[in-house]
Design an enzyme around this catalytic site. Structure first.
Site, PDB file in Angstrom:
ATOM      1  N   GLU A 142       9.360   5.688  12.371  1.00 20.65           N
ATOM      2  CA  GLU A 142       8.678   4.457  12.006  1.00 20.65           C
ATOM      3  C   GLU A 142       9.532   3.290  12.473  1.00 20.65           C
ATOM      4  O   GLU A 142      10.610   3.493  13.036  1.00 20.65           O
ATOM      5  CB  GLU A 142       8.462   4.398  10.495  1.00 20.65           C
ATOM      6  CG  GLU A 142       9.749   4.488   9.692  1.00 20.65           C
ATOM      7  CD  GLU A 142       9.525   4.606   8.192  1.00 20.65           C
ATOM      8  OE1 GLU A 142       8.369   4.536   7.759  1.00 20.65           O
ATOM      9  OE2 GLU A 142      10.526   4.751   7.459  1.00 20.65           O
TER      10      GLU A 142
ATOM     11  N   LYS B 172      11.339   5.076  -1.901  1.00 15.69           N
ATOM     12  CA  LYS B 172      11.490   3.666  -1.519  1.00 15.69           C
ATOM     13  C   LYS B 172      12.603   3.074  -2.380  1.00 15.69           C
ATOM     14  O   LYS B 172      12.361   2.416  -3.406  1.00 15.69           O
ATOM     15  CB  LYS B 172      10.164   2.933  -1.704  1.00 15.69           C
ATOM     16  CG  LYS B 172      10.056   1.622  -0.933  1.00 15.69           C
ATOM     17  CD  LYS B 172       8.628   1.092  -0.973  1.00 15.69           C
ATOM     18  CE  LYS B 172       8.494  -0.267  -0.317  1.00 15.69           C
ATOM     19  NZ  LYS B 172       8.705  -0.234   1.134  1.00 15.69           N
TER      20      LYS B 172
ATOM     21  N   ARG C 174       3.374   5.575  -6.237  1.00 16.46           N
ATOM     22  CA  ARG C 174       4.508   5.797  -5.328  1.00 16.46           C
ATOM     23  C   ARG C 174       5.816   5.343  -5.971  1.00 16.46           C
ATOM     24  O   ARG C 174       6.857   6.002  -5.825  1.00 16.46           O
ATOM     25  CB  ARG C 174       4.275   5.076  -3.996  1.00 16.46           C
ATOM     26  CG  ARG C 174       5.317   5.430  -2.938  1.00 16.46           C
ATOM     27  CD  ARG C 174       4.956   4.868  -1.572  1.00 16.46           C
ATOM     28  NE  ARG C 174       5.013   3.403  -1.551  1.00 16.46           N
ATOM     29  CZ  ARG C 174       4.741   2.665  -0.464  1.00 16.46           C
ATOM     30  NH1 ARG C 174       4.385   3.262   0.660  1.00 16.46           N
ATOM     31  NH2 ARG C 174       4.819   1.353  -0.502  1.00 16.46           N
TER      32      ARG C 174
END
Length: 285
Positions: free
Chosen positions: A184, A151, A52
């Site tokens: 989220e 991210k 990721r």
């Protein structure tokens, strides 16, 4: 043992671990990171986290300058050097130093930083009794502006929503996407249980595809719990039987109230408890 922080293959004490004030990670939030848990001296799902990380870096055209295998080796070494049995890893890659101005192509020397430390995200009693949430007015970034799957070091969107929650007396806040659907929380993915079925928002709802989220989906399927990923609104949470959050730092924690509405019976539910226990077994296996 004194804390040792990794920067580009070298180790420094906490007081001496520094990067330049001209690093674009500091100046513009130009970089990516991963937060990972250490259990029994090993990083949980290290390869998945690093995949990721490299995908986030690729999405912003940030060269990391080493292979996943080498970075995995260095991460394990950092854990060992710090003598951590249980703890947390923050792995950061910045764009590196450059002149003032946005141009990333004028930057050099991307900084790879590995911090191994302890973390306690929520008090123990909240894991026993569950969290209360509010819905933040701050929504998730438009996916055409910055994909939620990156991210990045720019977490101001999440921080502003976190501040809303804290001002309301809640340690976590729910964030919606541009459609007004549930995305989220500020640092965690969200799940609900209704009639014995487990649901969570899909990847295209504006969420980060959480490593813990995926682990819990796997555990639920192994336990014979029906799962689905589909769009949901606050109403779905209001009428849910159970609700819980997942994240590397948070692990699995129940949410028992949203915007003053009690979720289910106001206590961590049986499926939440079952999956929490299964997750704790998984990370120690």
């Amino acid at each position: 043992m004194s804390q040792q922080i990794y920067i580009n293959g070298e180790y420094f004490s906490r007081a001496d671990a520094k990067v330049s004030v001209y690093d674009h990670g500091l100046l513009y939030g130009d970089g990516v990171f991963e937060g990972m848990r250490i259990y029994s001296g090993k990083v949980f799902r290290l390869e998945e986290h690093l995949i990721r990380l490299f995908e986030s870096a690729a999405a912003i055209a940030l060269p990391i300058g080493m292979t996943i295998q080498q970075l995995a080796k260095d991460t394990d070494e950092c854990v060992a050097k710090n003598g951590l049995d249980d703890g947390y890893i923050r792995l950061v890659v910045t764009r590196g130093c450059g002149p003032l101005g946005l141009d990333p192509y004028k930057c050099s020397d991307p900084q790879i930083i590995i911090i191994a430390d302890k973390i306690s995200l929520y008090p123990a009693e909240m894991y026993e009794n569950g969290l209360e949430l509010i819905t933040a007015a701050t929504i998730r970034n438009h996916p055409a502006a910055l994909s939620s799957r990156v991210k990045s070091l720019n977490y101001l969107n999440n921080i502003m929503a976190k501040m809303e929650g804290l001002r309301a007396g809640c340690v976590e806040a729910l964030m919606l996407n541009i459609k007004g659907e549930v995305a989220e929380c500020t640092g965690d993915n969200i799940f609900i249980v209704k009639n014995g079925k487990l649901s969570t928002p899909p990847i295209d709802a504006g969420i980060l595809e959480g490593i813990t989220r995926n682990a819990v989906l796997e555990l639920a399927k192994q336990a014979g719990i029906e799962t689905s990923e589909h769009p949901m609104t606050r109403h779905d949470i209001f009428i849910a039987d159970e609700c819980f959050l997942t994240g590397s730092a948070a692990e699995v924690i129940a949410a028992v109230k949203l915007d003053g509405r009690t979720i289910g019976d106001g206590k961590p539910g049986p499926i939440t408890t079952k999956l929490n226990e299964a997750f704790r077994k998984l990370v120690r296996s």
